[in-house]
Design a protein around this motif. Structure first.
Motif, mmCIF file in Angstrom:
data_model
loop_
_atom_site.group_PDB
_atom_site.id
_atom_site.type_symbol
_atom_site.label_atom_id
_atom_site.label_comp_id
_atom_site.label_asym_id
_atom_site.label_seq_id
_atom_site.Cartn_x
_atom_site.Cartn_y
_atom_site.Cartn_z
ATOM 1 N N ASP A 66 55.696 12.099 -24.474
ATOM 2 C CA ASP A 66 56.922 12.820 -24.120
ATOM 3 C C ASP A 66 56.609 14.299 -23.894
ATOM 4 O O ASP A 66 57.100 14.921 -22.952
ATOM 5 C CB ASP A 66 57.952 12.690 -25.248
ATOM 6 C CG ASP A 66 58.158 11.252 -25.663
ATOM 7 O OD1 ASP A 66 59.155 10.659 -25.250
ATOM 8 O OD2 ASP A 66 57.295 10.719 -26.394
ATOM 9 N N ASP A 67 55.801 14.860 -24.794
ATOM 10 C CA ASP A 67 55.407 16.263 -24.722
ATOM 11 C C ASP A 67 53.886 16.362 -24.688
ATOM 12 O O ASP A 67 53.176 15.355 -24.697
ATOM 13 C CB ASP A 67 55.976 17.035 -25.918
ATOM 14 C CG ASP A 67 57.500 17.097 -25.892
ATOM 15 O OD1 ASP A 67 58.049 17.523 -24.854
ATOM 16 O OD2 ASP A 67 58.128 16.707 -26.892
ATOM 17 N N VAL A 68 53.401 17.585 -24.688
ATOM 18 C CA VAL A 68 51.963 17.841 -24.614
ATOM 19 C C VAL A 68 51.523 18.520 -25.905
ATOM 20 O O VAL A 68 52.149 19.481 -26.356
ATOM 21 C CB VAL A 68 51.621 18.729 -23.406
ATOM 22 C CG1 VAL A 68 50.108 18.869 -23.262
ATOM 23 C CG2 VAL A 68 52.226 18.160 -22.132
ATOM 24 N N GLU A 69 50.450 18.012 -26.489
ATOM 25 C CA GLU A 69 49.934 18.541 -27.753
ATOM 26 C C GLU A 69 48.476 18.940 -27.572
ATOM 27 O O GLU A 69 47.658 18.154 -27.092
ATOM 28 C CB GLU A 69 50.048 17.473 -28.846
ATOM 29 C CG GLU A 69 49.381 17.840 -30.158
ATOM 30 C CD GLU A 69 49.293 16.670 -31.120
ATOM 31 O OE1 GLU A 69 48.645 16.826 -32.175
ATOM 32 O OE2 GLU A 69 49.857 15.596 -30.813
ATOM 33 N N THR A 70 48.148 20.164 -27.959
ATOM 34 C CA THR A 70 46.754 20.605 -27.900
ATOM 35 C C THR A 70 45.976 19.971 -29.039
ATOM 36 O O THR A 70 46.317 20.147 -30.208
ATOM 37 C CB THR A 70 46.652 22.134 -27.999
ATOM 38 O OG1 THR A 70 47.393 22.731 -26.934
ATOM 39 C CG2 THR A 70 45.195 22.582 -27.906
ATOM 40 N N LEU A 71 44.942 19.227 -28.694
ATOM 41 C CA LEU A 71 44.081 18.626 -29.711
ATOM 42 C C LEU A 71 42.907 19.544 -30.024
ATOM 43 O O LEU A 71 42.596 19.799 -31.194
ATOM 44 C CB LEU A 71 43.574 17.264 -29.233
ATOM 45 C CG LEU A 71 42.724 16.480 -30.238
ATOM 46 C CD1 LEU A 71 43.577 16.036 -31.419
ATOM 47 C CD2 LEU A 71 42.066 15.270 -29.566
ATOM 48 N N ILE A 72 42.258 20.046 -28.983
ATOM 49 C CA ILE A 72 41.110 20.935 -29.146
ATOM 50 C C ILE A 72 41.287 22.102 -28.180
ATOM 51 O O ILE A 72 41.346 21.907 -26.965
ATOM 52 C CB ILE A 72 39.786 20.204 -28.845
ATOM 53 C CG1 ILE A 72 39.670 18.931 -29.694
ATOM 54 C CG2 ILE A 72 38.598 21.118 -29.084
ATOM 55 C CD1 ILE A 72 38.575 17.992 -29.236
ATOM 56 N N ASP A 73 41.398 23.302 -28.700
ATOM 57 C CA ASP A 73 41.601 24.475 -27.849
ATOM 58 C C ASP A 73 40.417 24.682 -26.912
ATOM 59 O O ASP A 73 39.257 24.479 -27.308
ATOM 60 C CB ASP A 73 41.781 25.730 -28.704
ATOM 61 C CG ASP A 73 43.142 25.771 -29.386
ATOM 62 O OD1 ASP A 73 44.140 25.477 -28.707
ATOM 63 O OD2 ASP A 73 43.194 26.084 -30.592
ATOM 64 N N PRO A 74 40.681 25.102 -25.671
ATOM 65 C CA PRO A 74 39.580 25.384 -24.745
ATOM 66 C C PRO A 74 38.693 26.500 -25.290
ATOM 67 O O PRO A 74 39.182 27.545 -25.720
ATOM 68 C CB PRO A 74 40.295 25.825 -23.463
ATOM 69 C CG PRO A 74 41.691 25.335 -23.595
ATOM 70 C CD PRO A 74 41.996 25.329 -25.054
ATOM 71 N N ALA A 75 37.392 26.265 -25.273
ATOM 72 C CA ALA A 75 36.434 27.243 -25.795
ATOM 73 C C ALA A 75 35.044 26.847 -25.316
ATOM 74 O O ALA A 75 34.827 25.711 -24.879
ATOM 75 C CB ALA A 75 36.481 27.272 -27.325
ATOM 76 N N PRO A 76 34.086 27.773 -25.383
ATOM 77 C CA PRO A 76 32.709 27.410 -25.037
ATOM 78 C C PRO A 76 32.185 26.318 -25.965
ATOM 79 O O PRO A 76 32.429 26.345 -27.175
ATOM 80 C CB PRO A 76 31.941 28.724 -25.231
ATOM 81 C CG PRO A 76 32.972 29.793 -25.099
ATOM 82 C CD PRO A 76 34.228 29.212 -25.672
ATOM 83 N N VAL A 77 31.482 25.378 -25.395
ATOM 84 C CA VAL A 77 30.944 24.266 -26.179
ATOM 85 C C VAL A 77 29.707 24.733 -26.940
ATOM 86 O O VAL A 77 28.731 25.182 -26.347
ATOM 87 C CB VAL A 77 30.595 23.077 -25.264
ATOM 88 C CG1 VAL A 77 29.879 21.987 -26.054
ATOM 89 C CG2 VAL A 77 31.854 22.519 -24.619
ATOM 90 N N ASP A 78 29.776 24.650 -28.262
ATOM 91 C CA ASP A 78 28.621 24.908 -29.116
ATOM 92 C C ASP A 78 28.659 23.909 -30.265
ATOM 93 O O ASP A 78 29.503 23.004 -30.295
ATOM 94 C CB ASP A 78 28.600 26.356 -29.623
ATOM 95 C CG ASP A 78 29.881 26.742 -30.367
ATOM 96 O OD1 ASP A 78 30.625 25.830 -30.811
ATOM 97 O OD2 ASP A 78 30.142 27.953 -30.513
ATOM 98 N N GLU A 79 27.750 24.051 -31.212
ATOM 99 C CA GLU A 79 27.663 23.074 -32.291
ATOM 100 C C GLU A 79 28.943 23.049 -33.127
ATOM 101 O O GLU A 79 29.430 21.977 -33.504
ATOM 102 C CB GLU A 79 26.456 23.389 -33.181
ATOM 103 C CG GLU A 79 26.094 22.270 -34.143
ATOM 104 C CD GLU A 79 25.734 20.971 -33.438
ATOM 105 O OE1 GLU A 79 26.060 19.898 -33.988
ATOM 106 O OE2 GLU A 79 25.154 21.029 -32.335
#
Length: 388
Positions: A66-79
């Motif tokens: 129904d809505d949109v939920e952020t699971l993982i914020d956009p960010a540079p991929v690192d460990e």
């Protein structure tokens, strides 16, 4: 009008010429997923995709119904990002009521649409249903129309490539394919949730391909230029545990390997990362699988000009390639004359085509004649030399 779908797979330290990459993933969590993905195989499939992302990539993940939920914020991929992503992936569910594709697409691309079309923007959309908003069928139809007449042109202007995955016969296949073709992305159909791992892998190889080594009969050769390799091995339910054998003959397993080796295991695959690997022939003890592969970090790369994912049947295609070392094109004639650049179509028994020197020093090219029959074509480009 006939459309040809192209897949180009690269071997021996090869990657496309590309700017900064950003990958965003939209996962459908509507209630229908309880039937199409009862075991929540979206979780390990997403983990595989995120684990494979190269460090220089930016990435984020959203859930939608129904809505949109952020699971993982956009960010540079690192460990740290990968550790957070693995932990948060467990929150994927199937409790939503509707499938508001329009709202989801608009929400996760709002900043992309507002800014300049800089870098390479890839949006992966996984859904198992039709556009389904609150209201009646007229509202659904209107929402679908806005996706095509408002959002799609905005995606094209912003340089967004859509990679769409349909997870059931109930998905809106025409819409998903149109979004992919119009943005030079890619469209996949997963017949069941059990296919999601391989589907995500194919999407990954199209969006952000990594440098790879040839894997033949579960054996691969590592030289001193390889700083790190990541081995992906698919397993069947009845398969024995995967073993990795070093050139020295030492055996490693998931239960017994050095602390310096990262070994991630899910129900149907192993993902093994080895830093500063010993040069020589490595051997995987597992069933041979065409999707098994070895991804590497190396200073020696074979770079290819960007290629379209779709062609009209009367279009020719010029493929150009170059070898680079530490980011600089190699132009030394005494080195390049020992290298064979070859292009071959998968399943074609004919001799491969040879790329010839182009006008620019160190660049090699070959022009493919138009492919008459519509369909999906896979090509393999290799650079081979006894010096590496």
């Amino acid at each position: 009008m006939r459309i040809l779908c192209l897949l180009l797979f690269f071997w021996i330290g090869l990657s496309p010429l590309q700017a900064e990459e950003e990958v965003r993933v939209l996962i459908d969590v509507s209630g229908s997923m309880k039937q199409t993905d009862p075991n929540n195989l979206r979780v390990p499939a997403l983990k595989l995709l995120l684990e494979l992302l190269p460090p220089e990539t930016r990435a984020g993940v959203w859930l939608f119904a129904d809505d949109v939920e952020t699971l993982i914020d956009p960010a540079p991929v690192d460990e740290r990002w990968k550790q957070d992503a693995e932990r948060l992936s467990a929150r994927i569910h199937s409790n939503g009521r509707h499938t508001h594709v329009e709202r989801a697409l608009a929400a996760v691309t709002r900043d992309w649409q507002a800014g300049d079309a800089a870098g390479n923007r890839h949006l992966v959309l996984l859904t198992d249903g039709m556009v389904d908003v609150e209201g009646d069928s007229a509202a659904d139809k209107a929402s679908r129309e806005r996706i095509l007449t408002r959002l799609l042109p905005a995606f094209q202007r912003a340089g967004i490539h859509l990679y769409t995955i349909a997870l059931s016969d109930q998905a809106d296949h025409p819409l998903l394919k149109q979004l992919a073709v119009a943005t030079d992305g890619w469209n996949e159909v997963a017949e069941s949730a059990g296919e999601l791992h391989r589907t995500f892998l194919r999407i990954f190889k199209k969006a952000v391909p990594r440098d790879t080594l040839p894997l033949r009969d579960n054996r691969f050769q590592v030289d001193t230029s390889v700083k790190e390799f990541t081995l992906l091995v698919f397993r069947r339910p009845d398969s024995p545990p995967t073993e990795l054998v070093k050139p020295s003959g030492q055996h490693w397993t998931f239960q017994d390997h050095p602390d310096s080796v990262r070994w991630h295991q899910e129900g149907n695959y192993d993902l093994i990362t080895v830093a500063s690997p010993m040069p020589g022939e490595w051997h995987v003890i597992a069933k041979v699988d065409p999707d098994n592969q070895v991804m590497i970090v190396t200073d020696l790369k074979l770079k290819v000009s960007p290629l379209p994912n779709y062609l009209l049947s009367d279009e020719s295609l010029t493929v150009t390639a170059e070898l680079t070392e530490r980011g600089q094109r190699i132009t030394r004639e005494n080195f390049l004359r020992l290298v064979d650049f070859q292009l071959q179509r998968a399943g074609d028994a004919s001799p491969p085509w040879t790329l010839e020197p182009a006008r620019d020093p160190g660049v090699f090219s070959y022009t493919l004649e138009p492919l008459a029959e519509p369909g999906t074509y896979t090509f393999r480009l290799t650079a081979e030399s006894k010096t590496f």
